[in-house]
Design a protein around this motif. Sequence first.
Motif, PDB file in Angstrom:
ATOM      1  N   ASN A 246       0.870   4.175  -2.638  1.00 24.58           N
ATOM      2  CA  ASN A 246       0.597   5.520  -2.626  1.00 24.58           C
ATOM      3  C   ASN A 246       1.922   6.240  -2.864  1.00 24.58           C
ATOM      4  OD1 ASN A 246      -1.722   5.168  -1.565  1.00 24.58           O
ATOM      5  ND2 ASN A 246      -1.259   4.934   0.456  1.00 24.58           N
TER       6      ASN A 246
ATOM      7  N   GLU B 298       0.869  -1.220   0.069  1.00 26.98           N
ATOM      8  CA  GLU B 298       0.060   0.034  -0.017  1.00 26.98           C
ATOM      9  C   GLU B 298       0.891   1.192   0.097  1.00 26.98           C
ATOM     10  OE1 GLU B 298      -2.441   1.845   3.172  1.00 26.98           O
ATOM     11  OE2 GLU B 298      -3.630   0.440   2.518  1.00 26.98           O
TER      12      GLU B 298
ATOM     13  N   ARG C 289      -5.617   9.756   1.040  1.00 27.95           N
ATOM     14  CA  ARG C 289      -4.906   8.896   0.840  1.00 27.95           C
ATOM     15  C   ARG C 289      -3.736   9.588   0.487  1.00 27.95           C
ATOM     16  NH1 ARG C 289      -5.546   4.343  -3.917  1.00 27.95           N
ATOM     17  NH2 ARG C 289      -3.602   3.197  -3.646  1.00 27.95           N
TER      18      ARG C 289
END
Length: 86
Positions: free
Chosen positions: A13, A9, A43
Motif C-alpha cells: 500500500n 500489505e 485501500r
Amino acid sequence: MFTSFARRERRSNGGLYLRRLMLDGRRKSMVPKAERLGVDHQRLRQFITSSTWDHVAVRRRLAQRAVSVVAPQACVLDDTGHLKGR
C-alpha cells in the motif's frame, strides 16, 4: 521506501500511495488516483489515515535514496516547517 514495515500489505500500500503521488494529473485526491492505479480508493485512504507506521524510518530511507541520486553539494534547513516555541 517501506522496507521497515513488518507487514507485506503495508509495504504494498505504501508503494501504491507513492505511485499515486507521482502519476500525471492535476488532482491528487484518492479517488481519481486510485482509479488510475486500478485499486479501491479505500485501500489508499486507510494506509494514510488508519495505519500505524513510523514515518521516521520512511523519511530516513527516502532521504538516503535522494542523496544517492542527487548527490547534493549543500543542505539547507528551512525552519518554517518546524513547530515554533511558545
